[in-house]
Design a protein around this motif. Structure first.
Motif, PDB file in Angstrom:
ATOM      1  N   SER A 186       0.995   3.422  -2.240  1.00  0.00           N
ATOM      2  CA  SER A 186       0.246   4.769  -2.732  1.00  0.00           C
ATOM      3  C   SER A 186      -0.400   5.188  -1.818  1.00  0.00           C
ATOM      4  CB  SER A 186      -0.739   3.814  -3.875  1.00  0.00           C
ATOM      5  OG  SER A 186      -1.456   2.934  -3.237  1.00  0.00           O
TER       6      SER A 186
ATOM      7  N   ALA B 291       0.857  -1.297  -0.125  1.00  0.00           N
ATOM      8  CA  ALA B 291       0.080   0.057  -0.093  1.00  0.00           C
ATOM      9  C   ALA B 291       0.755   1.181  -0.131  1.00  0.00           C
ATOM     10  CB  ALA B 291      -1.199  -0.059   1.183  1.00  0.00           C
TER      11      ALA B 291
ATOM     12  N   GLY C 224      -1.492   3.791  17.038  1.00  0.00           N
ATOM     13  CA  GLY C 224      -2.657   4.646  17.701  1.00  0.00           C
ATOM     14  C   GLY C 224      -3.030   5.381  16.580  1.00  0.00           C
ATOM     15  N   TRP C 225      -3.881   6.433  16.943  1.00  0.00           N
ATOM     16  CA  TRP C 225      -4.601   7.390  16.168  1.00  0.00           C
ATOM     17  C   TRP C 225      -3.576   8.539  15.225  1.00  0.00           C
ATOM     18  CZ3 TRP C 225      -7.593   3.712  15.757  1.00  0.00           C
ATOM     19  CH2 TRP C 225      -8.720   3.896  15.471  1.00  0.00           C
TER      20      TRP C 225
ATOM     21  N   ARG D 154     -10.928  -7.161   5.227  1.00  0.00           N
ATOM     22  CA  ARG D 154      -9.403  -6.847   5.475  1.00  0.00           C
ATOM     23  C   ARG D 154      -8.925  -8.357   6.213  1.00  0.00           C
ATOM     24  NH1 ARG D 154      -8.452  -1.535   8.889  1.00  0.00           N
ATOM     25  NH2 ARG D 154     -10.144  -2.151  10.339  1.00  0.00           N
TER      26      ARG D 154
ATOM     27  N   ARG E 246       1.528  10.483  10.978  1.00  0.00           N
ATOM     28  CA  ARG E 246       1.684   9.491  10.195  1.00  0.00           C
ATOM     29  C   ARG E 246       3.238   8.821  10.124  1.00  0.00           C
ATOM     30  NH1 ARG E 246      -2.175  11.255   6.629  1.00  0.00           N
ATOM     31  NH2 ARG E 246      -4.274  10.095   6.497  1.00  0.00           N
TER      32      ARG E 246
ATOM     33  N   ARG F  14      -1.372  -1.637  -5.499  1.00  0.00           N
ATOM     34  CA  ARG F  14      -2.234  -2.608  -6.598  1.00  0.00           C
ATOM     35  C   ARG F  14      -2.475  -1.823  -7.837  1.00  0.00           C
ATOM     36  NH1 ARG F  14      -8.594  -1.515  -4.010  1.00  0.00           N
ATOM     37  NH2 ARG F  14      -8.030   0.718  -3.572  1.00  0.00           N
TER      38      ARG F  14
ATOM     39  N   SER G 144      -2.038  -2.274   7.038  1.00  0.00           N
ATOM     40  CA  SER G 144      -3.404  -2.708   6.969  1.00  0.00           C
ATOM     41  C   SER G 144      -4.241  -2.042   5.926  1.00  0.00           C
ATOM     42  CB  SER G 144      -4.062  -2.547   8.455  1.00  0.00           C
ATOM     43  OG  SER G 144      -4.169  -1.129   8.745  1.00  0.00           O
ATOM     44  N   SER G 145      -5.229  -2.833   5.311  1.00  0.00           N
ATOM     45  CA  SER G 145      -6.003  -2.627   4.196  1.00  0.00           C
ATOM     46  C   SER G 145      -7.270  -1.538   4.602  1.00  0.00           C
ATOM     47  CB  SER G 145      -6.815  -3.734   3.423  1.00  0.00           C
ATOM     48  OG  SER G 145      -7.692  -3.250   2.683  1.00  0.00           O
ATOM     49  N   ASP G 146      -7.622  -0.583   3.925  1.00  0.00           N
ATOM     50  CA  ASP G 146      -8.714   0.182   4.404  1.00  0.00           C
ATOM     51  C   ASP G 146     -10.059  -0.434   3.971  1.00  0.00           C
ATOM     52  OD1 ASP G 146      -8.705   0.332   1.696  1.00  0.00           O
ATOM     53  OD2 ASP G 146      -8.196   2.656   1.372  1.00  0.00           O
TER      54      ASP G 146
ATOM     55  N   ASN H 209      -5.919  12.547  11.444  1.00  0.00           N
ATOM     56  CA  ASN H 209      -7.481  12.082  11.338  1.00  0.00           C
ATOM     57  C   ASN H 209      -8.213  13.709  11.667  1.00  0.00           C
ATOM     58  OD1 ASN H 209      -6.696   9.656  10.862  1.00  0.00           O
ATOM     59  ND2 ASN H 209      -7.127   8.996  12.787  1.00  0.00           N
TER      60      ASN H 209
ATOM     61  N   LEU I  85       0.986  -5.203  -6.044  1.00  0.00           N
ATOM     62  CA  LEU I  85       0.633  -6.285  -4.883  1.00  0.00           C
ATOM     63  C   LEU I  85      -0.858  -5.604  -4.540  1.00  0.00           C
ATOM     64  CD1 LEU I  85       2.575  -7.536  -1.916  1.00  0.00           C
ATOM     65  CD2 LEU I  85       0.146  -6.827  -1.612  1.00  0.00           C
ATOM     66  N   ASP I  86      -1.751  -6.287  -4.959  1.00  0.00           N
ATOM     67  CA  ASP I  86      -3.179  -6.287  -4.653  1.00  0.00           C
ATOM     68  C   ASP I  86      -3.472  -7.289  -3.711  1.00  0.00           C
ATOM     69  OD1 ASP I  86      -5.913  -5.978  -4.808  1.00  0.00           O
ATOM     70  OD2 ASP I  86      -5.983  -5.355  -6.887  1.00  0.00           O
ATOM     71  N   TYR I  87      -3.971  -6.834  -2.534  1.00  0.00           N
ATOM     72  CA  TYR I  87      -4.514  -7.865  -1.285  1.00  0.00           C
ATOM     73  C   TYR I  87      -5.549  -8.620  -1.982  1.00  0.00           C
ATOM     74  CZ  TYR I  87      -2.354  -4.240   1.758  1.00  0.00           C
ATOM     75  OH  TYR I  87      -1.585  -3.482   2.457  1.00  0.00           O
ATOM     76  N   SER I  88      -6.257  -8.247  -2.924  1.00  0.00           N
ATOM     77  CA  SER I  88      -7.369  -9.128  -3.597  1.00  0.00           C
ATOM     78  C   SER I  88      -6.871 -10.113  -4.580  1.00  0.00           C
ATOM     79  CB  SER I  88      -8.779  -8.351  -3.832  1.00  0.00           C
ATOM     80  OG  SER I  88      -8.891  -7.692  -2.907  1.00  0.00           O
TER      81      SER I  88
ATOM     82  N   LEU J 140       0.623   6.258   4.480  1.00  0.00           N
ATOM     83  CA  LEU J 140       1.491   5.395   5.622  1.00  0.00           C
ATOM     84  C   LEU J 140       2.533   4.890   4.642  1.00  0.00           C
ATOM     85  CD1 LEU J 140       2.180   5.134   8.570  1.00  0.00           C
ATOM     86  CD2 LEU J 140       0.819   2.913   8.369  1.00  0.00           C
TER      87      LEU J 140
HETATM   88  N1  LIG Z   1      -4.662   4.629  12.941  1.00  0.00           N
HETATM   89  C1  LIG Z   1      -5.323   5.761  12.177  1.00  0.00           C
HETATM   90  O1  LIG Z   1      -5.548   6.511  12.786  1.00  0.00           O
HETATM   91  C2  LIG Z   1      -5.720   5.310  11.045  1.00  0.00           C
HETATM   92  C3  LIG Z   1      -6.525   6.125  10.561  1.00  0.00           C
HETATM   93  C4  LIG Z   1      -7.012   5.553   8.840  1.00  0.00           C
HETATM   94  C5  LIG Z   1      -6.763   4.198   8.490  1.00  0.00           C
HETATM   95  N2  LIG Z   1      -5.919   3.555   9.414  1.00  0.00           N
HETATM   96  C6  LIG Z   1      -5.519   2.218   8.862  1.00  0.00           C
HETATM   97  O2  LIG Z   1      -4.036   2.650   8.503  1.00  0.00           O
HETATM   98  C7  LIG Z   1      -3.996   2.107   6.913  1.00  0.00           C
HETATM   99  C8  LIG Z   1      -2.840   2.938   6.248  1.00  0.00           C
HETATM  100  O3  LIG Z   1      -3.309   4.451   6.394  1.00  0.00           O
HETATM  101  P1  LIG Z   1      -3.260   5.428   5.356  1.00  0.00           P
HETATM  102  O4  LIG Z   1      -3.441   6.819   6.194  1.00  0.00           O
HETATM  103  O5  LIG Z   1      -1.857   5.134   4.652  1.00  0.00           O
HETATM  104  O6  LIG Z   1      -4.508   5.115   4.535  1.00  0.00           O
HETATM  105  P2  LIG Z   1      -4.653   5.450   2.976  1.00  0.00           P
HETATM  106  O7  LIG Z   1      -3.903   6.701   2.543  1.00  0.00           O
HETATM  107  O8  LIG Z   1      -6.075   5.721   2.711  1.00  0.00           O
HETATM  108  O9  LIG Z   1      -4.116   4.398   2.113  1.00  0.00           O
HETATM  109  C9  LIG Z   1      -4.809   3.104   2.018  1.00  0.00           C
HETATM  110  C10 LIG Z   1      -3.945   2.162   1.386  1.00  0.00           C
HETATM  111  O10 LIG Z   1      -4.555   1.025   0.992  1.00  0.00           O
HETATM  112  C11 LIG Z   1      -4.268   0.454  -0.257  1.00  0.00           C
HETATM  113  N3  LIG Z   1      -5.323  -0.514  -0.614  1.00  0.00           N
HETATM  114  C12 LIG Z   1      -6.565  -0.513  -0.612  1.00  0.00           C
HETATM  115  N4  LIG Z   1      -7.041  -1.583  -1.048  1.00  0.00           N
HETATM  116  C13 LIG Z   1      -5.789  -2.313  -1.390  1.00  0.00           C
HETATM  117  C14 LIG Z   1      -5.679  -3.710  -1.971  1.00  0.00           C
HETATM  118  N5  LIG Z   1      -6.791  -4.575  -2.486  1.00  0.00           N
HETATM  119  N6  LIG Z   1      -4.427  -3.955  -2.414  1.00  0.00           N
HETATM  120  C15 LIG Z   1      -3.336  -3.187  -2.279  1.00  0.00           C
HETATM  121  N7  LIG Z   1      -3.598  -1.939  -1.510  1.00  0.00           N
HETATM  122  C16 LIG Z   1      -4.737  -1.675  -1.335  1.00  0.00           C
HETATM  123  C17 LIG Z   1      -4.804   1.850  -0.942  1.00  0.00           C
HETATM  124  O11 LIG Z   1      -4.237   1.698  -2.406  1.00  0.00           O
HETATM  125  P3  LIG Z   1      -4.990   2.578  -3.615  1.00  0.00           P
HETATM  126  O12 LIG Z   1      -4.093   3.874  -3.391  1.00  0.00           O
HETATM  127  O13 LIG Z   1      -4.770   1.928  -4.647  1.00  0.00           O
HETATM  128  O14 LIG Z   1      -6.383   3.048  -3.222  1.00  0.00           O
HETATM  129  C18 LIG Z   1      -3.880   2.733  -0.333  1.00  0.00           C
HETATM  130  O15 LIG Z   1      -2.564   2.882  -0.783  1.00  0.00           O
HETATM  131  C19 LIG Z   1      -5.189   2.064   6.521  1.00  0.00           C
HETATM  132  O16 LIG Z   1      -5.563   1.279   5.142  1.00  0.00           O
HETATM  133  C20 LIG Z   1      -6.155   1.636   7.647  1.00  0.00           C
HETATM  134  O17 LIG Z   1      -6.316   0.278   7.510  1.00  0.00           O
HETATM  135  C21 LIG Z   1      -5.321   3.929  10.361  1.00  0.00           C
END
Ligand SMILES: NC(=O)c1ccc[n+]([C@@H]2O[C@H](COP(=O)([O-])OP(=O)(O)OC[C@H]3O[C@@H](n4cnc5c(N)ncnc54)[C@H](OP(=O)(O)O)[C@@H]3O)[C@@H](O)[C@H]2O)c1
Length: 284
Positions: free
Chosen positions: A9, A7, A140-141, A82, A173, A35, A75-77, A145, A53-56, A12
């Motif tokens: 892209s 992930a 954590g958060w 998930r 982040r 992906r 972790s996936s969103d 956010n 690398l696509d989780y699906s 994080l």
């Molecule tokens: N701790 C917290 O406060 C908090 C807040 C929000 C989320 N999170 C968790 O932390 C993760 C990372 O946060 P972030 O801020 O980096 O989120 P983000 O910017 O929304 O990124 C989510 C990533 O997941 C990828 N993804 C979704 N489905 C996928 C798949 N099938 N295969 C591969 N990659 C896939 C997305 O790819 P695309 O670019 O192709 O969409 C994107 O790169 C989130 O996914 C969520 O689980 C934590």
């Protein structure tokens, strides 16, 4: 042996790639994956290897991971899918003979009422059962956010929530990304679980005060009951599921589930976490 970042892209994952390089990983040892590799062309332009690398799509995972690799599984969103997606990465890592999986989890994932925790708990259990060495980073958060609250405070002079006096030990982040890189580059973190959070926990009066300092006009916190909060969110046009989720999450904060300050994050990255004001200002 490579560091495979999933992930990348996303916010994080991208910061983890940067942090690995900043912390001394050889550029040819880092593989940024997504992906859709078009979204990570900027990494390829910098000479970093990229891969799909696509989780699906298990076939993409299998071709991205090799023997001895360290997989940093962000972790996936896709809430609801998930566990299946994460399990596919674990299966591929095991089949390839990966050296370690580093998984970004949630606070006290194995023992919390946090609404988002069940997927993380199940993923941790799946990884542990796989026999692949692991490191769990229970993030954590994110301070980011709350970036949207700054605009709300600026526009209306108030922020609203149903968190009561609850506190959040947020960090930026970038802090969590550095922790992932530090863990990947330090073998001694193998087999360990880290409760990552900011060095201090703030409440919504302090959030309002901080926002006031950023926007330069007074901002106050107006506490809502869960019922008032749900009605407010519904009036903004949010669907029932989202309203329930947001109100439940505020309830989790009210109950203190995101306030712990273990010091693990500062210890891993070797510096204090980014203060709330700095993190919020940077996210504008
Ligand atoms: N701790 C917290 O406060 C908090 C807040 C929000 C989320 N999170 C968790 O932390 C993760 C990372 O946060 P972030 O801020 O980096 O989120 P983000 O910017 O929304 O990124 C989510 C990533 O997941 C990828 N993804 C979704 N489905 C996928 C798949 N099938 N295969 C591969 N990659 C896939 C997305 O790819 P695309 O670019 O192709 O969409 C994107 O790169 C989130 O996914 C969520 O689980 C934590």
């Amino acid at each position: 042996m490579s560091y495979i970042v999933t992930a990348s892209s996303g916010h994080l994952g991208g910061l983890i790639v940067d942090a690995l390089l900043a912390r001394g990983a050889a550029p040819d040892s880092v593989v940024a994956t997504a992906r859709d590799t078009a979204k990570i062309q900027a990494f390829a332009d910098r000479g970093i290897t990229t891969a799909t690398l696509d989780y699906s799509k298990p076939e993409t995972i299998a071709s991205a991971i090799g023997a001895g690799d360290t997989v940093i599984l962000v972790s996936s969103d896709a809430v609801g899918q998930r566990l299946e997606q994460h399990s596919a990465v674990v299966d591929a890592a095991k089949a390839a003979g990966a050296a370690r999986i580093i998984y970004t989890s949630a606070p006290k994932a194995d023992d919390t009422a946090l609404i988002l925790a069940p997927d993380h708990k199940a993923t941790e259990e799946y990884i542990a059962a796989s026999g692949v060495p692991f490191t769990f980073l229970r993030n954590g958060w994110y301070t980011e956010n709350y970036a949207g609250e700054v605009a709300k405070g600026r526009d209306s002079g108030e922020i609203t929530a149903s968190v009561g006096e609850g506190r959040v030990a947020s960090a930026s982040r970038k802090d969590y990304a550095e922790a992932a890189a530090a863990a990947a580059l330090d073998e001694s973190t193998t087999g360990k679980t880290y409760e990552l959070s900011g060095d201090s926990a703030w409440n919504w009066n302090e959030l309002a005060e901080t926002i006031s300092g950023i926007v330069g006009t007074p901002v106050v916190y107006r506490a809502l009951t869960p019922e008032e909060h749900a009605a407010q969110l519904a009036s903004f046009g949010l669907d029932e599921g989202t309203v329930g989720f947001v109100v439940a999450l505020d309830g989790n904060i009210r109950d203190g589930l995101l306030e712990a300050t273990s010091g693990d994050l500062t210890a891993l990255i070797g510096r204090p976490t980014t203060p709330l004001a700095e993190g919020l200002a940077a996210a504008q």
